[in-house]
Design a protein around this motif. Structure first.
Motif, PDB file in Angstrom:
ATOM      1  N   PRO A 167     -35.294 -15.074  29.223  1.00 59.67           N
ATOM      2  CA  PRO A 167     -34.432 -15.263  28.062  1.00 59.67           C
ATOM      3  C   PRO A 167     -34.862 -16.490  27.257  1.00 59.67           C
ATOM      4  CG  PRO A 167     -33.313 -15.994  30.036  1.00 59.67           C
ATOM      5  CD  PRO A 167     -34.608 -15.372  30.475  1.00 59.67           C
ATOM      6  N   GLU A 168     -34.791 -16.370  25.946  1.00 67.26           N
ATOM      7  CA  GLU A 168     -35.069 -17.497  25.070  1.00 67.26           C
ATOM      8  C   GLU A 168     -33.791 -18.337  24.969  1.00 67.26           C
ATOM      9  OE1 GLU A 168     -36.521 -15.919  21.377  1.00 67.26           O
ATOM     10  OE2 GLU A 168     -38.058 -14.741  22.393  1.00 67.26           O
ATOM     11  N   PRO A 169     -33.905 -19.566  24.486  1.00 66.91           N
ATOM     12  CA  PRO A 169     -32.709 -20.424  24.387  1.00 66.91           C
ATOM     13  C   PRO A 169     -31.552 -19.782  23.604  1.00 66.91           C
ATOM     14  CG  PRO A 169     -34.673 -21.745  24.082  1.00 66.91           C
ATOM     15  CD  PRO A 169     -35.124 -20.302  24.137  1.00 66.91           C
ATOM     16  N   VAL A 170     -31.860 -19.025  22.566  1.00 67.27           N
ATOM     17  CA  VAL A 170     -30.794 -18.379  21.789  1.00 67.27           C
ATOM     18  C   VAL A 170     -30.080 -17.328  22.640  1.00 67.27           C
ATOM     19  CG1 VAL A 170     -32.272 -16.613  20.738  1.00 67.27           C
ATOM     20  CG2 VAL A 170     -30.204 -17.352  19.563  1.00 67.27           C
ATOM     21  N   HIS A 171     -30.809 -16.625  23.502  1.00 69.18           N
ATOM     22  CA  HIS A 171     -30.185 -15.650  24.393  1.00 69.18           C
ATOM     23  C   HIS A 171     -29.250 -16.349  25.377  1.00 69.18           C
ATOM     24  CE1 HIS A 171     -34.198 -13.377  23.799  1.00 69.18           C
ATOM     25  NE2 HIS A 171     -33.329 -12.974  22.891  1.00 69.18           N
ATOM     26  N   VAL A 172     -29.742 -17.434  25.960  1.00 69.34           N
ATOM     27  CA  VAL A 172     -28.954 -18.183  26.942  1.00 69.34           C
ATOM     28  C   VAL A 172     -27.653 -18.678  26.308  1.00 69.34           C
ATOM     29  CG1 VAL A 172     -28.922 -20.225  28.418  1.00 69.34           C
ATOM     30  CG2 VAL A 172     -30.988 -18.831  28.286  1.00 69.34           C
ATOM     31  N   LYS A 173     -27.736 -19.176  25.094  1.00 67.51           N
ATOM     32  CA  LYS A 173     -26.547 -19.688  24.405  1.00 67.51           C
ATOM     33  C   LYS A 173     -25.510 -18.577  24.202  1.00 67.51           C
ATOM     34  CE  LYS A 173     -25.163 -22.248  20.297  1.00 67.51           C
ATOM     35  NZ  LYS A 173     -25.609 -22.879  19.055  1.00 67.51           N
ATOM     36  N   ILE A 174     -25.951 -17.413  23.764  1.00 61.46           N
ATOM     37  CA  ILE A 174     -25.038 -16.287  23.522  1.00 61.46           C
ATOM     38  C   ILE A 174     -24.456 -15.780  24.841  1.00 61.46           C
ATOM     39  CG2 ILE A 174     -24.879 -13.903  22.704  1.00 61.46           C
ATOM     40  CD1 ILE A 174     -27.063 -14.701  20.598  1.00 61.46           C
ATOM     41  N   TYR A 175     -25.304 -15.579  25.857  1.00 64.67           N
ATOM     42  CA  TYR A 175     -24.825 -15.092  27.150  1.00 64.67           C
ATOM     43  C   TYR A 175     -23.834 -16.062  27.785  1.00 64.67           C
ATOM     44  CZ  TYR A 175     -28.566 -11.573  27.083  1.00 64.67           C
ATOM     45  OH  TYR A 175     -29.390 -10.531  26.762  1.00 64.67           O
ATOM     46  N   ASN A 176     -24.134 -17.355  27.719  1.00 65.24           N
ATOM     47  CA  ASN A 176     -23.216 -18.351  28.282  1.00 65.24           C
ATOM     48  C   ASN A 176     -21.878 -18.342  27.562  1.00 65.24           C
ATOM     49  OD1 ASN A 176     -25.006 -19.176  30.251  1.00 65.24           O
ATOM     50  ND2 ASN A 176     -25.788 -20.899  29.072  1.00 65.24           N
ATOM     51  N   ALA A 177     -21.906 -18.202  26.247  1.00 67.79           N
ATOM     52  CA  ALA A 177     -20.660 -18.159  25.469  1.00 67.79           C
ATOM     53  C   ALA A 177     -19.806 -16.960  25.873  1.00 67.79           C
ATOM     54  CB  ALA A 177     -20.973 -18.107  23.970  1.00 67.79           C
ATOM     55  N   LEU A 178     -20.460 -15.850  26.234  1.00 74.88           N
ATOM     56  CA  LEU A 178     -19.740 -14.636  26.614  1.00 74.88           C
ATOM     57  C   LEU A 178     -19.476 -14.538  28.116  1.00 74.88           C
ATOM     58  CD1 LEU A 178     -21.615 -12.100  24.320  1.00 74.88           C
ATOM     59  CD2 LEU A 178     -19.299 -13.011  24.008  1.00 74.88           C
ATOM     60  N   GLY A 179     -19.997 -15.518  28.879  1.00 80.33           N
ATOM     61  CA  GLY A 179     -19.794 -15.496  30.325  1.00 80.33           C
ATOM     62  C   GLY A 179     -20.624 -14.423  31.017  1.00 80.33           C
ATOM     63  N   LEU A 180     -21.781 -14.083  30.446  1.00 80.90           N
ATOM     64  CA  LEU A 180     -22.647 -13.052  31.006  1.00 80.90           C
ATOM     65  C   LEU A 180     -23.857 -13.681  31.685  1.00 80.90           C
ATOM     66  CD1 LEU A 180     -22.645 -10.621  27.954  1.00 80.90           C
ATOM     67  CD2 LEU A 180     -21.382 -10.358  30.090  1.00 80.90           C
ATOM     68  N   PRO A 181     -24.445 -12.995  32.671  1.00 82.29           N
ATOM     69  CA  PRO A 181     -25.670 -13.520  33.296  1.00 82.29           C
ATOM     70  C   PRO A 181     -26.840 -13.434  32.319  1.00 82.29           C
ATOM     71  CG  PRO A 181     -25.155 -11.347  34.171  1.00 82.29           C
ATOM     72  CD  PRO A 181     -24.003 -11.751  33.288  1.00 82.29           C
ATOM     73  N   VAL A 182     -27.761 -14.406  32.380  1.00 83.37           N
ATOM     74  CA  VAL A 182     -28.901 -14.404  31.455  1.00 83.37           C
ATOM     75  C   VAL A 182     -29.922 -13.329  31.825  1.00 83.37           C
ATOM     76  CG1 VAL A 182     -28.648 -16.804  30.760  1.00 83.37           C
ATOM     77  CG2 VAL A 182     -30.068 -16.244  32.727  1.00 83.37           C
ATOM     78  N   ARG A 183     -29.878 -12.847  33.039  1.00 83.07           N
ATOM     79  CA  ARG A 183     -30.708 -11.720  33.468  1.00 83.07           C
ATOM     80  C   ARG A 183     -29.749 -10.616  33.907  1.00 83.07           C
ATOM     81  NH1 ARG A 183     -36.520 -12.556  35.383  1.00 83.07           N
ATOM     82  NH2 ARG A 183     -37.086 -14.240  34.008  1.00 83.07           N
ATOM     83  N   PRO A 184     -29.317  -9.766  32.970  1.00 86.56           N
ATOM     84  CA  PRO A 184     -28.265  -8.802  33.276  1.00 86.56           C
ATOM     85  C   PRO A 184     -28.648  -7.721  34.289  1.00 86.56           C
ATOM     86  CG  PRO A 184     -29.116  -8.467  31.067  1.00 86.56           C
ATOM     87  CD  PRO A 184     -29.760  -9.698  31.594  1.00 86.56           C
ATOM     88  N   LEU A 185     -29.929  -7.411  34.429  1.00 85.60           N
ATOM     89  CA  LEU A 185     -30.341  -6.368  35.357  1.00 85.60           C
ATOM     90  C   LEU A 185     -31.313  -6.929  36.380  1.00 85.60           C
ATOM     91  CD1 LEU A 185     -30.954  -3.593  32.704  1.00 85.60           C
ATOM     92  CD2 LEU A 185     -28.971  -3.828  34.185  1.00 85.60           C
ATOM     93  N   ARG A 186     -31.233  -6.479  37.611  1.00 78.96           N
ATOM     94  CA  ARG A 186     -32.110  -6.969  38.657  1.00 78.96           C
ATOM     95  C   ARG A 186     -33.471  -6.287  38.579  1.00 78.96           C
ATOM     96  NH1 ARG A 186     -32.259  -3.415  43.022  1.00 78.96           N
ATOM     97  NH2 ARG A 186     -30.703  -1.794  42.922  1.00 78.96           N
ATOM     98  N   ARG A 187     -34.434  -6.864  39.260  1.00 78.58           N
ATOM     99  CA  ARG A 187     -35.781  -6.298  39.297  1.00 78.58           C
ATOM    100  C   ARG A 187     -35.786  -5.065  40.178  1.00 78.58           C
ATOM    101  NH1 ARG A 187     -41.077  -9.533  41.441  1.00 78.58           N
ATOM    102  NH2 ARG A 187     -42.032  -7.715  42.339  1.00 78.58           N
ATOM    103  N   LEU A 188     -36.463  -4.008  39.706  1.00 79.64           N
ATOM    104  CA  LEU A 188     -36.541  -2.754  40.447  1.00 79.64           C
ATOM    105  C   LEU A 188     -37.991  -2.459  40.806  1.00 79.64           C
ATOM    106  CD1 LEU A 188     -34.219  -0.502  38.263  1.00 79.64           C
ATOM    107  CD2 LEU A 188     -33.644  -1.613  40.410  1.00 79.64           C
ATOM    108  N   THR A 189     -38.204  -1.917  41.995  1.00 78.55           N
ATOM    109  CA  THR A 189     -39.530  -1.483  42.423  1.00 78.55           C
ATOM    110  C   THR A 189     -39.392  -0.063  42.933  1.00 78.55           C
ATOM    111  OG1 THR A 189     -40.107  -3.723  43.082  1.00 78.55           O
ATOM    112  CG2 THR A 189     -41.483  -1.967  43.925  1.00 78.55           C
ATOM    113  N   ALA A 190     -40.241   0.836  42.422  1.00 75.61           N
ATOM    114  CA  ALA A 190     -40.211   2.244  42.848  1.00 75.61           C
ATOM    115  C   ALA A 190     -41.621   2.670  43.224  1.00 75.61           C
ATOM    116  CB  ALA A 190     -39.675   3.120  41.734  1.00 75.61           C
ATOM    117  N   ILE A 191     -41.730   3.428  44.315  1.00 71.31           N
ATOM    118  CA  ILE A 191     -43.028   3.937  44.766  1.00 71.31           C
ATOM    119  C   ILE A 191     -42.940   5.458  44.776  1.00 71.31           C
ATOM    120  CG2 ILE A 191     -44.693   4.030  46.653  1.00 71.31           C
ATOM    121  CD1 ILE A 191     -43.613   1.268  47.532  1.00 71.31           C
ATOM    122  N   GLU A 192     -43.894   6.091  44.102  1.00 69.52           N
ATOM    123  CA  GLU A 192     -43.933   7.559  44.055  1.00 69.52           C
ATOM    124  C   GLU A 192     -45.072   8.069  44.885  1.00 69.52           C
ATOM    125  OE1 GLU A 192     -44.307   8.652  39.965  1.00 69.52           O
ATOM    126  OE2 GLU A 192     -42.367   7.844  39.451  1.00 69.52           O
TER     127      GLU A 192
END
Length: 71
Positions: free
Chosen positions: A46-71
């Motif tokens: 996240p860029e600083p502007v993202h962090v500022k908006i997410y913090n103001a809304l009480g949201l995590p700066v990384r809304p989704l976790r990392r996913l790994t899939a093997i086919e």
């Protein structure tokens, strides 16, 4: 919108959407020596502007976790 204004963020919705469009989900795919396809999906830093908006809304700066899939 009220929550953002109380935090000092007074942008129009179009401006907020433009700012937030800079943080994306990225998928990297590769083939291992067994011929399996591995997909790794994660959220960009996240860029600083993202962090500022997410913090103001009480949201995590990384809304989704990392996913790994093997086919």
């Amino acid at each position: 919108q009220r929550t953002l204004r109380e935090s000092g963020i007074r942008h129009h919705w179009a401006t907020l959407r433009t700012h937030l469009s800079g943080q994306v989900r990225v998928t990297t795919s590769m083939v291992n020596d067994k011929g399996q396809v591995i997909h790794i999906r994660h959220t960009s830093e996240p860029e600083p502007v993202h962090v500022k908006i997410y913090n103001a809304l009480g949201l995590p700066v990384r809304p989704l976790r990392r996913l790994t899939a093997i086919e």
